[in-house]
Write a protein that holds these residues in place. Structure first.
Motif, PDB file in Angstrom:
ATOM      1  N   PRO A 122       0.824  -1.231   0.000  1.00  0.00           N
ATOM      2  CA  PRO A 122       0.000   0.000   0.000  1.00  0.00           C
ATOM      3  C   PRO A 122       0.846   1.264   0.000  1.00  0.00           C
ATOM      4  O   PRO A 122       0.534   2.233  -0.703  1.00  0.00           O
ATOM      5  N   GLY A 123       1.938   1.263   0.777  1.00  0.00           N
ATOM      6  CA  GLY A 123       2.809   2.431   0.804  1.00  0.00           C
ATOM      7  C   GLY A 123       3.460   2.680  -0.545  1.00  0.00           C
ATOM      8  O   GLY A 123       3.619   3.834  -0.968  1.00  0.00           O
ATOM      9  N   THR A 124       3.812   1.609  -1.249  1.00  0.00           N
ATOM     10  CA  THR A 124       4.407   1.747  -2.576  1.00  0.00           C
ATOM     11  C   THR A 124       3.436   2.387  -3.553  1.00  0.00           C
ATOM     12  O   THR A 124       3.808   3.276  -4.329  1.00  0.00           O
ATOM     13  N   VAL A 125       2.174   1.949  -3.534  1.00  0.00           N
ATOM     14  CA  VAL A 125       1.175   2.516  -4.439  1.00  0.00           C
ATOM     15  C   VAL A 125       0.935   3.992  -4.115  1.00  0.00           C
ATOM     16  O   VAL A 125       0.877   4.843  -5.018  1.00  0.00           O
ATOM     17  N   ILE A 126       0.809   4.314  -2.826  1.00  0.00           N
ATOM     18  CA  ILE A 126       0.586   5.712  -2.428  1.00  0.00           C
ATOM     19  C   ILE A 126       1.761   6.582  -2.868  1.00  0.00           C
ATOM     20  O   ILE A 126       1.581   7.678  -3.428  1.00  0.00           O
ATOM     21  N   ALA A 127       2.983   6.114  -2.627  1.00  0.00           N
ATOM     22  CA  ALA A 127       4.164   6.890  -3.013  1.00  0.00           C
ATOM     23  C   ALA A 127       4.248   7.033  -4.527  1.00  0.00           C
ATOM     24  O   ALA A 127       4.635   8.101  -5.032  1.00  0.00           O
ATOM     25  N   ALA A 128       3.885   5.984  -5.283  1.00  0.00           N
ATOM     26  CA  ALA A 128       3.916   6.076  -6.742  1.00  0.00           C
ATOM     27  C   ALA A 128       2.934   7.126  -7.241  1.00  0.00           C
ATOM     28  O   ALA A 128       3.247   7.895  -8.165  1.00  0.00           O
ATOM     29  N   VAL A 129       1.747   7.175  -6.650  1.00  0.00           N
ATOM     30  CA  VAL A 129       0.763   8.191  -7.047  1.00  0.00           C
ATOM     31  C   VAL A 129       1.286   9.592  -6.728  1.00  0.00           C
ATOM     32  O   VAL A 129       1.190  10.517  -7.557  1.00  0.00           O
ATOM     33  N   LEU A 130       1.855   9.768  -5.541  1.00  0.00           N
ATOM     34  CA  LEU A 130       2.380  11.088  -5.158  1.00  0.00           C
ATOM     35  C   LEU A 130       3.520  11.523  -6.081  1.00  0.00           C
ATOM     36  O   LEU A 130       3.536  12.659  -6.581  1.00  0.00           O
ATOM     37  N   ILE A 131       4.466  10.625  -6.319  1.00  0.00           N
ATOM     38  CA  ILE A 131       5.611  10.965  -7.164  1.00  0.00           C
ATOM     39  C   ILE A 131       5.161  11.183  -8.605  1.00  0.00           C
ATOM     40  O   ILE A 131       5.598  12.113  -9.290  1.00  0.00           O
ATOM     41  N   GLY A 132       4.271  10.323  -9.100  1.00  0.00           N
ATOM     42  CA  GLY A 132       3.810  10.454 -10.480  1.00  0.00           C
ATOM     43  C   GLY A 132       3.051  11.750 -10.724  1.00  0.00           C
ATOM     44  O   GLY A 132       3.312  12.446 -11.717  1.00  0.00           O
ATOM     45  N   LEU A 133       2.119  12.077  -9.839  1.00  0.00           N
ATOM     46  CA  LEU A 133       1.353  13.313 -10.011  1.00  0.00           C
ATOM     47  C   LEU A 133       2.255  14.537  -9.865  1.00  0.00           C
ATOM     48  O   LEU A 133       2.131  15.507 -10.626  1.00  0.00           O
ATOM     49  N   THR A 134       3.159  14.493  -8.896  1.00  0.00           N
ATOM     50  CA  THR A 134       4.088  15.613  -8.721  1.00  0.00           C
ATOM     51  C   THR A 134       4.959  15.793  -9.956  1.00  0.00           C
ATOM     52  O   THR A 134       5.177  16.919 -10.432  1.00  0.00           O
ATOM     53  N   ASP A 135       5.452  14.679 -10.502  1.00  0.00           N
ATOM     54  CA  ASP A 135       6.286  14.741 -11.699  1.00  0.00           C
ATOM     55  C   ASP A 135       5.510  15.320 -12.876  1.00  0.00           C
ATOM     56  O   ASP A 135       6.018  16.183 -13.606  1.00  0.00           O
ATOM     57  N   GLY A 136       4.259  14.878 -13.062  1.00  0.00           N
ATOM     58  CA  GLY A 136       3.465  15.375 -14.184  1.00  0.00           C
ATOM     59  C   GLY A 136       3.150  16.853 -14.070  1.00  0.00           C
ATOM     60  O   GLY A 136       3.289  17.615 -15.040  1.00  0.00           O
ATOM     61  N   ILE A 137       2.737  17.288 -12.876  1.00  0.00           N
ATOM     62  CA  ILE A 137       2.339  18.685 -12.699  1.00  0.00           C
ATOM     63  C   ILE A 137       3.543  19.617 -12.797  1.00  0.00           C
ATOM     64  O   ILE A 137       3.515  20.643 -13.488  1.00  0.00           O
ATOM     65  N   ILE A 138       4.640  19.257 -12.118  1.00  0.00           N
ATOM     66  CA  ILE A 138       5.812  20.129 -12.129  1.00  0.00           C
ATOM     67  C   ILE A 138       6.451  20.150 -13.520  1.00  0.00           C
ATOM     68  O   ILE A 138       6.943  21.196 -13.971  1.00  0.00           O
ATOM     69  N   SER A 139       6.428  19.019 -14.223  1.00  0.00           N
ATOM     70  CA  SER A 139       7.013  18.979 -15.570  1.00  0.00           C
ATOM     71  C   SER A 139       6.254  19.874 -16.531  1.00  0.00           C
ATOM     72  O   SER A 139       6.850  20.486 -17.427  1.00  0.00           O
ATOM     73  N   VAL A 140       4.922  19.965 -16.391  1.00  0.00           N
ATOM     74  CA  VAL A 140       4.127  20.810 -17.283  1.00  0.00           C
ATOM     75  C   VAL A 140       4.334  22.284 -16.976  1.00  0.00           C
ATOM     76  O   VAL A 140       4.517  23.108 -17.876  1.00  0.00           O
ATOM     77  N   PHE A 141       4.311  22.644 -15.694  1.00  0.00           N
ATOM     78  CA  PHE A 141       4.367  24.061 -15.329  1.00  0.00           C
ATOM     79  C   PHE A 141       5.787  24.594 -15.158  1.00  0.00           C
ATOM     80  O   PHE A 141       6.010  25.798 -15.283  1.00  0.00           O
ATOM     81  N   PHE A 142       6.756  23.711 -14.877  1.00  0.00           N
ATOM     82  CA  PHE A 142       8.125  24.157 -14.658  1.00  0.00           C
ATOM     83  C   PHE A 142       9.080  23.375 -15.562  1.00  0.00           C
ATOM     84  O   PHE A 142       9.245  23.720 -16.720  1.00  0.00           O
ATOM     85  N   SER A 143       9.696  22.301 -15.032  1.00  0.00           N
ATOM     86  CA  SER A 143      10.612  21.510 -15.864  1.00  0.00           C
ATOM     87  C   SER A 143      10.733  20.105 -15.284  1.00  0.00           C
ATOM     88  O   SER A 143      10.594  19.917 -14.065  1.00  0.00           O
ATOM     89  N   PRO A 144      10.996  19.106 -16.133  1.00  0.00           N
ATOM     90  CA  PRO A 144      11.188  17.744 -15.633  1.00  0.00           C
ATOM     91  C   PRO A 144      12.360  17.623 -14.665  1.00  0.00           C
ATOM     92  O   PRO A 144      12.327  16.808 -13.742  1.00  0.00           O
ATOM     93  N   THR A 145      13.400  18.438 -14.862  1.00  0.00           N
ATOM     94  CA  THR A 145      14.560  18.382 -13.972  1.00  0.00           C
ATOM     95  C   THR A 145      14.174  18.768 -12.555  1.00  0.00           C
ATOM     96  O   THR A 145      14.602  18.128 -11.578  1.00  0.00           O
ATOM     97  N   LEU A 146      13.350  19.807 -12.418  1.00  0.00           N
ATOM     98  CA  LEU A 146      12.900  20.226 -11.092  1.00  0.00           C
ATOM     99  C   LEU A 146      12.085  19.123 -10.429  1.00  0.00           C
ATOM    100  O   LEU A 146      12.187  18.917  -9.205  1.00  0.00           O
ATOM    101  N   ALA A 147      11.292  18.397 -11.210  1.00  0.00           N
ATOM    102  CA  ALA A 147      10.503  17.296 -10.648  1.00  0.00           C
ATOM    103  C   ALA A 147      11.412  16.224 -10.068  1.00  0.00           C
ATOM    104  O   ALA A 147      11.149  15.686  -8.987  1.00  0.00           O
ATOM    105  N   LYS A 148      12.516  15.884 -10.765  1.00  0.00           N
ATOM    106  CA  LYS A 148      13.450  14.877 -10.265  1.00  0.00           C
ATOM    107  C   LYS A 148      14.162  15.374  -9.018  1.00  0.00           C
ATOM    108  O   LYS A 148      14.416  14.603  -8.078  1.00  0.00           O
TER     109      LYS A 148
END
Length: 305
Positions: free
Chosen positions: A258-284
């Motif tokens: 369960p923790g893995t799925v929750i963390a994947a959702v958090l990291i994935g959504l954060t990566d998608g949102i930050i990559s669109v509005f800022f940059s993929p490097t900042l997301a990493k």
């Protein structure tokens, strides 16, 4: 840039990333949770899934849907069988010693990578999606006449990307049922709790470990088959999934599904949102900082025990 519609687009893109990441990281988490093995070659099994998907889809080249269905059925099985064979051939012979296992899987990483380079070649190869309709994204806007629906020009998502999300949810639900409702899941959990006691009760621990190692690699291959129509198969494509999977597993808690799925959702959504509005490097960078914060303030992860 209109914030609302673009936020919706970024969230959908992040959900696609989260879906693939959850499948890949769940495989890594299952292997560590049951076997206590850190599989450094996990990203290369992801890459093998994409390469086999291209090979199978090319073989069944009559229609994209036929090739994709054959790939999603056969590629994870082939990768899982290769991983189970590697476990029996290498990891069992070193008795799953933690230090030797890390070195052995690093060696396995380079063997798989270079063997793929010699047979598959250095070029990236695309796989045609079975369907790829463009779906315009609607948005609600409040005007003097009330709420109205409009379609921002140029903002759309493909039907295949939505399929990735639903397919990942279906596979993860199946894994949950396997772990909690089947005899094999019970044996896996018993082996995880006490390997010696399970062996004393007649559980073939070595065989269970081979199946678990194959299952983890097969889940990574499922994620690769789903993502290869969006990306392209390449012999170096296992690097990022491996690193992000380790990030997700550390944040969620080692061995906690369960923790893995929750963390994947958090990291994935954060990566998608930050990559669109800022940059993929900042997301990493933010993902790396999140790992550091978790290790400092909660070393067990979000749901680790």
């Amino acid at each position: 840039m209109e914030f609302g519609p673009h936020l919706l687009l970024a969230t959908l893109e992040g959900a696609v990333t989260a879906a693939i990441l959850a499948l890949t990281a769940i495989g890594l988490s299952i292997v560590f949770g049951v076997m206590r093995v850190v599989n450094v070659a996990h990203g290369e099994f992801f890459m093998l899934g994409a390469v086999f998907a291209w090979s199978i889809a090319s073989f069944f080249g009559s229609h994209p849907a036929v090739g994709f269905v054959a790939a999603i059925l056969l590629a994870p099985l082939i990768v899982g069988a290769l991983a189970a064979g590697a476990d029996r051939l290498i990891l069992q012979r070193i008795d799953y010693n933690p230090e030797r296992t890390i070195v052995a899987t690093i060696g396995l990483l380079y063997i798989i990578q270079q063997a793929t380079l010699m047979t598959f070649g250095p070029d990236a190869r695309p796989v045609e999606p079975p369907f790829n309709s463009v779906i315009a994204l609607p948005w609600l806007e409040h005007t003097e006449a009330g709420w109205q629906v409009y379609w921002p020009w140029g903002l759309s998502v493909t039907s295949y990307k939505l399929f990735i999300i639903f397919a990942a949810v279906a596979v993860l639900s199946g894994i949950w049922l396997l772990m909690t409702r089947t005899r094999f899941g019970l044996i896996m959990r018993a082996t995880q709790q006490d390997r010696e006691m399970a062996q004393a009760f007649g559980v073939p621990v070595d065989r269970v470990f081979a199946y678990v190692f194959g299952l983890g690699a097969g889940l990574a291959a499922v994620g690769a088959v789903l993502v290869v129509p969006v990306q392209q198969a390449h012999y170096l494509m296992g690097h990022d999934p491996l690193l992000l999977s380790f990030v997700v597993v550390i944040i969620g808690g080692l061995g906690s599904l369960p923790g893995t799925v929750i963390a994947a959702v958090l990291i994935g959504l954060t990566d998608g949102i930050i990559s669109v509005f800022f940059s993929p490097t900042l997301a990493k960078i933010i993902a790396t900082l999140a790992v550091g914060m978790v290790l400092v303030f909660r070393p067990r992860g979000l749901m680790g025990k």
